[in-house]
Design an enzyme around this catalytic site. Structure first.
Site, short mmCIF file in Angstrom:
data_model
loop_
_atom_site.label_atom_id
_atom_site.label_comp_id
_atom_site.label_asym_id
_atom_site.label_seq_id
_atom_site.Cartn_x
_atom_site.Cartn_y
_atom_site.Cartn_z
N ALA A 233 0.83 -1.20 0.00
CA ALA A 233 0.00 0.00 0.00
C ALA A 233 0.86 1.25 0.00
O ALA A 233 1.24 1.76 -1.05
CB ALA A 233 -0.96 -0.02 1.20
N ARG A 234 1.20 1.76 1.18
CA ARG A 234 2.01 2.96 1.31
C ARG A 234 3.04 2.77 2.42
O ARG A 234 2.72 2.24 3.49
CB ARG A 234 1.14 4.17 1.62
CG ARG A 234 0.41 4.76 0.42
CD ARG A 234 1.39 5.36 -0.58
NE ARG A 234 0.73 6.02 -1.70
CZ ARG A 234 0.41 5.44 -2.83
NH1 ARG A 234 0.67 4.14 -2.98
NH2 ARG A 234 -0.14 6.12 -3.82
N ASP A 258 6.63 -3.84 -0.53
CA ASP A 258 6.75 -3.27 -1.87
C ASP A 258 6.80 -1.75 -1.80
O ASP A 258 6.85 -1.08 -2.83
CB ASP A 258 5.56 -3.70 -2.74
CG ASP A 258 5.71 -3.25 -4.18
OD1 ASP A 258 6.78 -3.51 -4.77
OD2 ASP A 258 4.77 -2.61 -4.71
N GLU A 263 11.07 6.08 0.36
CA GLU A 263 11.43 5.41 -0.89
C GLU A 263 11.75 6.36 -2.05
O GLU A 263 12.40 5.95 -3.02
CB GLU A 263 10.31 4.48 -1.32
CG GLU A 263 9.04 5.18 -1.78
CD GLU A 263 7.93 4.19 -2.13
OE1 GLU A 263 7.32 4.36 -3.19
OE2 GLU A 263 7.67 3.28 -1.33
N HIS A 295 8.27 -0.87 -5.23
CA HIS A 295 6.93 -0.33 -5.53
C HIS A 295 6.47 -0.76 -6.92
O HIS A 295 6.08 0.07 -7.76
CB HIS A 295 6.93 1.20 -5.42
CG HIS A 295 5.62 1.74 -4.94
ND1 HIS A 295 5.50 2.74 -4.01
CD2 HIS A 295 4.34 1.42 -5.27
CE1 HIS A 295 4.22 3.02 -3.78
NE2 HIS A 295 3.51 2.21 -4.54
#
Length: 331
Positions: A233-234, A258, A263, A295
């Site tokens: 998600a975030r 991810d 990031e 991501h």
């Protein structure tokens, strides 16, 4: 009508050019992200399309309004890095792509979990050294686990469907429950209750500042010993330092990430041969029970095509009619 798109990747270009030709609308493609240095390029256009995890320029919407921009269309779902109030104050519609491919992200989240449970990364590293022994890498099965799903929108529901195919038990939390899922009795009343019941927790929710570090040391302490965490998600949803402590202590058995809270300087950049000056990220990557991907959960041919086409269609609709179904800063 003219549009300009920033952060355009090579794999997106064919879909942009196909749409441009079909609709007879000029779309200028810029590989660089939208920054203070590149913002002047929006001059002479009616719409701006962008896709980036980092912050947009603070003066973006004031500048865009002065140049006659009518719509700012992002090629993704999350709007946590977009100042919607400032956009509204400058009479600029902001659109997103709310459902480019929920299945892509849901499938990837399960992929991360399977790799953790079956110790795929450990076997890969051993195989590279021609060590083909099994010992020390016994796996686990999904079917006898309780999966805690936080966020039951399109992606969360797609994940639930996949996990049910494995025979897993599902518990879910969402402040806005889906009526069909509610009728099935899978919701719990609080995140804390989900923490206590789930063997695996997977995040499928949007992010806002109030949710920053939702998964912190306190939350981790309330989880089952040996819990697995999956985040597609975030990054800001997880306190990375607290997660590292949990992973080192064994409280958290593994994490599939991810996304990462810091990031932007890292993901989607070629840093080969360069020093990464982020000690937290470096420590995270060194842990054997962590998988970090840059991501890319969304990154399938279907999703890329939909992200480009739907964002362009929304921008076109706003310019021609003043509205679109995907406007996220509507009153």
């Amino acid at each position: 009508m003219k549009m300009i798109a920033f952060s355009v990747r090579d794999d997106e270009e064919p879909f942009f050019r196909e749409w441009s030709t079909k609709n007879n609308i000029q779309v200028d493609l810029i590989k660089d992200p939208l920054t203070d240095e590149t913002m002047d390029k929006i001059n002479g256009h009616d719409a701006v399309l962008a896709l980036q995890t980092g912050e947009y320029p603070k003066s973006l919407f004031n500048k865009a309004q002065s140049l006659g921009i009518k719509v700012f269309s992002i090629r993704n779902v999350g709007v946590d890095n977009v100042d919607l109030k400032e956009a509204s104050a400058n009479n600029i519609a902001v659109t997103n792509v709310p459902a480019y491919s929920p299945t892509a992200i849901a499938e990837f989240s399960v992929t991360l979990l399977l790799q953790l449970l079956r110790k795929i990364d450990n076997f890969r590293k051993r195989s590279e050294q021609q060590d083909f022994r099994w010992e020390g890498n016994v796996g686990q099965e999904i079917h006898d686990k309780t999966i805690g799903v936080i966020g039951t929108g399109r992606i969360g529901k797609a994940a639930i469907s996949i996990y049910r195919g494995f025979g897993a038990k599902i518990v879910a939390y969402d402040p806005y429950p889906d009526s069909k899922l509610a009728a099935e009795g899978i919701y719990v009343d609080s995140k804390e209750e989900l923490y206590q019941k789930a063997d695996i927790i997977t995040l499928h929710m949007p992010a806002s500042l109030k949710d920053k570090h939702m998964i912190d040391a306190q939350a981790i302490s309330e989880m089952k010993d040996g819990v697995y965490l999956i985040n597609t998600a975030r990054g800001l949803l997880i306190d990375t330092a607290a997660l590292i402590d949990g992973l080192k202590s064994g409280k958290v058995a593994g994490a599939g990430l991810d996304t990462y809270e810091n990031e932007s300087p890292l993901f989607n950049h070629d840093l080969r041969g360069k020093e990464i000056k982020d000690p937290l990220f470096n420590e995270l990557r060194e842990l054997e029970n962590v998988i970090v991907t840059p991501h890319v959960a969304f990154y399938t041919d279907t999703a890329v095509k939909n992200m480009v086409r739907l964002s362009l269609n929304s921008a076109k609709s706003v310019i021609e009619t003043g509205t679109a179904d995907s406007i996220v800063n509507a009153e």
